[in-house]
Design an enzyme around this catalytic site. Structure first.
Site, mmCIF file in Angstrom:
data_model
loop_
_atom_site.group_PDB
_atom_site.id
_atom_site.type_symbol
_atom_site.label_atom_id
_atom_site.label_comp_id
_atom_site.label_asym_id
_atom_site.label_seq_id
_atom_site.Cartn_x
_atom_site.Cartn_y
_atom_site.Cartn_z
ATOM 1 N N TYR A 1 48.625 41.351 33.693
ATOM 2 C CA TYR A 1 49.579 42.451 33.576
ATOM 3 C C TYR A 1 51.027 41.970 33.649
ATOM 4 C CZ TYR A 1 45.962 45.932 33.879
ATOM 5 O OH TYR A 1 44.877 46.704 33.610
ATOM 6 N N LYS B 1 36.750 36.924 40.171
ATOM 7 C CA LYS B 1 35.880 36.318 39.158
ATOM 8 C C LYS B 1 36.098 34.806 39.230
ATOM 9 C CE LYS B 1 33.049 36.603 35.683
ATOM 10 N NZ LYS B 1 31.623 36.845 35.924
ATOM 11 N N ASP C 1 31.808 41.159 38.544
ATOM 12 C CA ASP C 1 30.761 41.852 37.768
ATOM 13 C C ASP C 1 29.661 42.369 38.694
ATOM 14 O OD1 ASP C 1 30.567 39.089 38.030
ATOM 15 O OD2 ASP C 1 29.090 38.885 36.444
ATOM 16 N N ASP D 1 41.908 47.507 38.196
ATOM 17 C CA ASP D 1 42.042 48.559 37.198
ATOM 18 C C ASP D 1 40.651 49.083 36.829
ATOM 19 O OD1 ASP D 1 43.193 50.238 35.413
ATOM 20 O OD2 ASP D 1 44.005 48.706 34.091
#
Ligand code: NAP
Length: 416
Positions: free
Chosen positions: A159, A226, A280, A304
């Site tokens: 972002y 992640k 995930d 998000d």
């Protein structure tokens, strides 16, 4: 006092100050951006709820002095500027503000007003509490099992807006640089985006999440990342998260690994457990084992996705509240998390729940917990009475359809 070009500070009320902690006068001035599209409708309904909550909780001793500041389409029409400097100055000066949704005009070179406000003011923590309100139509069997507060990093990650389109001189130069300097091959005609994540940015976000968990007696903070794939950004976020827990909260926290290896699987009394999950897998976990999570700290993009997925799970996408906070400087901007819903603009139809609950967060941040509590309970009661706006009405049986303004009044009635 800032020199405004066209705004005028309200004649009554006082400014909130910050000296390591917030000093809130009895009549604080709070800047209010109504927003575009359904913004004016939901803002007017919410404002009545806020004022009544304060009056019910504190009688005449406390009052919010609202300071209307322009942004978005209304500001463009009047001042030829979507985000006038006066608005920034007013929010900076008064520290705590609230806003309805703002349109992101489509067209090259225009950055989202929301992202601009968060980044320019360095509001580094996007805080999104997600819980179930009884009676809200939800897609899962036990929506009440999810009760989390998500701390999403708000200033870094993809972002940051550092990206170049395929075929541009900048993208080609970067491809060439990476080839010659580091022998890394990137396919020709690739677009390139940069994902910066710093120790400073990650640690201050995780620190805020841990402080919140301690202050609110929450059992755990989960670092969602992640890092199995992006080791030096997402993986580093996890590492820095554990570091900050050890450096600043050694007495109050324990890691999940320590619980298992040193304490026989039993959490020592009064300790907040720090754990981590791969992003995930976390999207499965919140569906399958929601009650194992309470506070979540995560980088920008994961946050998000995760906050919308969690909000949808409890049926609350349209009523999810949010706050963008810089805890180090005592600055915060609370906001409706939905967009401007242009097809309902001016129809007095949209659900004002997101802004109403964001206002309750604002009161909590001020330490006005009685006013916040009144809003939460009256809001919950109104939904249980099946008095709802069109979005919930179409999913509920035997519900009474209310306009935006009527919903606000129903919440006020339920404070009595
Ligand atoms: P949106 O405005 O959130 O609307 C999408 C749909 O969500 C609406 O058509 C409506 O669904 C439902 N919805 C949203 N708010 C609602 C409310 N208060 N009550 C009931 N239903 C509501 O998303 P969008 O159409 O993608 O975006 C429109 C504009 O908003 C864009 O300019 C975007 O950039 C901006 N935006 C701003 C913010 C922000 O200011 N924080 C956030 C997101 C988007 P149904 O039609 O099914 O009833």
């Amino acid at each position: 006092m800032p020199e405004y070009r066209f705004l005028k500070t309200p004649s009554e009320g006082e400014t909130i100050t910050f000296n390591g902690s917030l000093e809130v006068p009895d009549q604080p001035i709070i800047p209010f951006i109504e927003g575009d599209g359904v913004g004016p409708d939901v803002s007017q309904a919410a404002r009545i709820v806020f004022d009544e909550a304060v009056a019910h909780a504190y009688g005449r001793t406390r009052k919010i002095v609202w300071f209307d500041v322009p942004a978005g389409e209304a500001a463009f029409k009047k001042y030829n500027d979507y985000l006038p400097n006066d608005t920034f100055e007013a929010i900076r000066q008064h520290r705590i503000a609230i806003k309805g949704p703002l349109t992101t005009p489509v067209g090259g070179g225009f950055r989202s007003l929301n992202v601009t406000l968060r980044q320019v003011m360095d509001l580094y923590a996007c805080v999104r509490p997600v819980r179930y309100f009884e009676g809200v139509p939800a897609p899962v069997k036990n929506p009440e099992k999810l009760d989390v507060v998500i701390f999403r990093e708000n200033t870094e990650d993809v972002y940051a807006g550092i990206e170049w389109a395929s075929g541009t001189a900048e993208a080609n130069a970067l491809i060439e640089f990476l080839k010659t300097k580091f022998n890394k091959t990137i396919r020709a005609e690739s677009g390139i985006g940069i994902k910066p994540m710093s120790a400073f940015g990650s640690k201050r976000l995780v620190e805020a999440a841990i402080r919140y968990a301690i202050a609110h007696n929450k059992p755990s903070v989960t670092l969602v990342h992640k890092g199995n794939i992006m080791k030096f950004t997402e993986g580093a976020f996890m590492k820095w998260g554990y570091e900050v827990a050890k450096e600043k909260f050694a007495e109050e926290t324990v890691t999940e690994q320590e619980v298992n290896e040193l304490h026989g699987g039993k959490v020592p009394e009064g300790k907040v457990v720090i754990k981590d999950r791969i992003a995930d897998s976390m999207l499965q976990q919140v569906l399958l084992r929601p009650d194992e999570y309470s506070v979540i700290a995560t980088p920008n993009l994961n946050g998000d996705y995760l906050s919308d997925a969690c909000a949808a799970q409890v049926g609350g996408l349209g009523i999810a509240p949010g706050g963008n906070i810089n805890y180090m400087q005592g600055m915060a901007l609370f906001e409706a998390t939905h967009g401007t819903a242009p097809k309902y603009a001016g129809q007095d139809a949209a659900n004002p729940g997101s802004l109403i609950l964001s206002g309750a967060m604002l009161f909590e941040y001020l330490g006005w917990n009685e006013a916040a509590g009144l809003i939460y309970s009256a809001f919950g009661r109104t939904i249980q009475q099946k008095r709802v706006t069109y979005d919930f009405h179409r999913q509920m049986e035997d519900a009474e359809l209310l306009k935006t303004s009527e919903f606000g009044k129903a919440v006020v009635e339920n404070m009595g």
